[in-house]
Design a protein around this motif. Structure first.
Motif, mmCIF file in Angstrom:
data_model
loop_
_atom_site.group_PDB
_atom_site.id
_atom_site.type_symbol
_atom_site.label_atom_id
_atom_site.label_comp_id
_atom_site.label_asym_id
_atom_site.label_seq_id
_atom_site.Cartn_x
_atom_site.Cartn_y
_atom_site.Cartn_z
ATOM 1 N N GLN A 1 0.880 -4.202 -10.417
ATOM 2 C CA GLN A 1 1.038 -5.650 -10.946
ATOM 3 C C GLN A 1 2.641 -5.567 -10.957
ATOM 4 O OE1 GLN A 1 -0.650 -5.789 -14.730
ATOM 5 N NE2 GLN A 1 -0.014 -7.930 -14.985
ATOM 6 N N VAL A 2 3.436 -4.669 -11.497
ATOM 7 C CA VAL A 2 4.763 -4.852 -11.560
ATOM 8 C C VAL A 2 5.454 -5.064 -10.294
ATOM 9 C CG1 VAL A 2 6.894 -3.529 -12.010
ATOM 10 C CG2 VAL A 2 4.956 -3.612 -13.752
ATOM 11 N N GLY A 3 4.991 -4.320 -9.085
ATOM 12 C CA GLY A 3 5.913 -4.228 -7.824
ATOM 13 C C GLY A 3 5.249 -5.922 -7.119
ATOM 14 N N ALA A 4 4.204 -6.239 -7.407
ATOM 15 C CA ALA A 4 3.656 -7.466 -7.052
ATOM 16 C C ALA A 4 4.477 -8.682 -7.544
ATOM 17 C CB ALA A 4 2.127 -7.669 -7.258
ATOM 18 N N ALA A 5 4.666 -8.555 -8.803
ATOM 19 C CA ALA A 5 5.586 -9.402 -9.578
ATOM 20 C C ALA A 5 7.081 -9.363 -9.178
ATOM 21 C CB ALA A 5 5.496 -9.449 -11.078
ATOM 22 N N LEU A 6 7.507 -8.246 -8.956
ATOM 23 C CA LEU A 6 9.051 -8.162 -8.491
ATOM 24 C C LEU A 6 8.887 -8.597 -6.884
ATOM 25 C CD1 LEU A 6 9.727 -4.505 -9.850
ATOM 26 C CD2 LEU A 6 11.031 -6.698 -10.546
ATOM 27 N N LYS A 7 8.123 -8.548 -6.090
ATOM 28 C CA LYS A 7 8.296 -8.813 -4.820
ATOM 29 C C LYS A 7 8.090 -10.579 -4.803
ATOM 30 C CE LYS A 7 8.076 -7.833 -0.512
ATOM 31 N NZ LYS A 7 9.360 -6.918 0.192
ATOM 32 N N ALA A 8 6.928 -10.940 -5.492
ATOM 33 C CA ALA A 8 7.114 -12.486 -5.648
ATOM 34 C C ALA A 8 8.322 -13.100 -6.215
ATOM 35 C CB ALA A 8 5.607 -12.853 -6.339
ATOM 36 N N ALA A 9 8.612 -12.220 -7.070
ATOM 37 C CA ALA A 9 9.859 -13.040 -7.711
ATOM 38 C C ALA A 9 11.249 -12.940 -6.590
ATOM 39 C CB ALA A 9 10.435 -12.202 -9.001
ATOM 40 N N ASP A 10 11.234 -11.883 -5.625
ATOM 41 C CA ASP A 10 12.224 -11.826 -4.803
ATOM 42 C C ASP A 10 12.136 -12.948 -3.697
ATOM 43 O OD1 ASP A 10 14.747 -10.993 -3.891
ATOM 44 O OD2 ASP A 10 13.707 -9.291 -2.892
ATOM 45 N N ASP A 11 10.777 -13.513 -3.379
ATOM 46 C CA ASP A 11 10.586 -14.261 -2.440
ATOM 47 C C ASP A 11 10.909 -13.524 -1.115
ATOM 48 O OD1 ASP A 11 9.603 -16.660 -1.152
ATOM 49 O OD2 ASP A 11 11.556 -17.663 -1.231
ATOM 50 N N ASP A 12 10.695 -12.535 -0.842
ATOM 51 C CA ASP A 12 11.088 -11.643 0.242
ATOM 52 C C ASP A 12 9.802 -11.515 1.156
ATOM 53 O OD1 ASP A 12 12.752 -10.254 1.552
ATOM 54 O OD2 ASP A 12 12.582 -8.433 0.559
ATOM 55 N N ASP B 1 0.742 -0.957 0.022
ATOM 56 C CA ASP B 1 0.069 0.017 -0.007
ATOM 57 C C ASP B 1 0.854 1.223 -0.042
ATOM 58 O OD1 ASP B 1 0.949 -0.392 2.823
ATOM 59 O OD2 ASP B 1 -1.006 0.322 3.541
ATOM 60 N N ARG B 2 2.007 1.201 0.039
ATOM 61 C CA ARG B 2 3.210 2.216 0.195
ATOM 62 C C ARG B 2 3.828 2.103 -1.330
ATOM 63 N NH1 ARG B 2 6.296 2.923 5.348
ATOM 64 N NH2 ARG B 2 6.910 4.639 4.154
ATOM 65 N N TRP B 3 3.809 1.490 -2.072
ATOM 66 C CA TRP B 3 4.604 1.445 -3.503
ATOM 67 C C TRP B 3 3.912 2.497 -4.275
ATOM 68 C CZ3 TRP B 3 3.662 -4.484 -4.676
ATOM 69 C CH2 TRP B 3 4.470 -5.341 -3.770
ATOM 70 N N THR B 4 4.865 3.186 -5.043
ATOM 71 C CA THR B 4 4.336 4.158 -5.854
ATOM 72 C C THR B 4 4.410 3.514 -7.500
ATOM 73 O OG1 THR B 4 6.450 5.094 -5.994
ATOM 74 C CG2 THR B 4 4.941 6.011 -4.570
ATOM 75 N N VAL B 5 5.040 2.149 -7.610
ATOM 76 C CA VAL B 5 5.207 1.766 -8.606
ATOM 77 C C VAL B 5 3.893 1.114 -9.329
ATOM 78 C CG1 VAL B 5 7.671 1.241 -8.674
ATOM 79 C CG2 VAL B 5 6.099 -0.641 -7.948
ATOM 80 N N ASP B 6 3.751 0.820 -10.616
ATOM 81 C CA ASP B 6 2.722 0.205 -10.774
ATOM 82 C C ASP B 6 2.421 -1.554 -10.102
ATOM 83 O OD1 ASP B 6 1.199 -2.377 -12.249
ATOM 84 O OD2 ASP B 6 1.000 -1.009 -13.755
#
Length: 166
Positions: free
Chosen positions: A155-166, A148-153
């Motif tokens: 969908q892009v943020g969710a994919a990057l976060k999931a890809a990082d497994d963080d 909820d604090r991301w300013t990136v798209d």
């Protein structure tokens, strides 16, 4: 929130020396701007291997939305860690201490521990100096924030976060 599984995989992966295979190294370098490549070169071999995995997973998840700045964001999201100069075991200690004492509290400290905990902001600053795309810089700064604090798209943020497994 960083998962225990993610941390365990990162730790075990960091024990193996060396960077990514030559083909992955070339692929990553081709995705980076000229100003970003020296930052990539400063990253440890294990960090570069991790970053290639993140970028490949993000690219697969996003398909045509995986533009060059998005791939660069995946490759360089942790670049600020180079400013701390901590080895594997010190990084484990710093991560555990941040989990117990609080990331914000440790971020106020001077020295390598504080720089490690602030790697997101430091990385964004390094990327700004390197001439990176705003998305690449922003993801480096925001990758530890809640969605909820991301300013990136989103969908892009969710994919990057999931890809990082963080």
């Amino acid at each position: 929130m960083t998962t225990a599984g993610h941390l365990a995989r990162r730790f075990l992966g960091s024990l193996r020396p060396g960077g990514p295979p030559p083909a992955d190294e070339a692929w990553a370098r081709d995705a980076l701007l000229a100003g970003e490549r020296p930052l990539w070169d400063r990253m440890s071999g294990p960090d570069r291997r991790h970053a290639v995995g993140v970028a490949r997973r993000a690219e697969e998840a996003l398909g045509p939305l995986a533009t060059r700045p998005v791939v660069a964001a995946a490759l360089l999201h942790d670049v600020g860690k180079v400013e701390a100069g901590l080895g594997t075991f010190a990084r484990v200690g710093a991560t555990l201490l941040a989990a117990v004492a609080g990331r914000e509290r440790l971020a106020r400290r001077r020295g390598r521990l504080g720089r490690y905990v602030r790697h997101d902001a430091l990385g964004a600053d390094l990327l700004a100096t390197a001439g990176s795309d705003p998305l690449t810089r922003t993801w480096a700064r925001e990758h530890h924030l809640p969605p909820d604090r991301w300013t990136v798209d989103p969908q892009v943020g969710a994919a990057l976060k999931a890809a990082d497994d963080d």
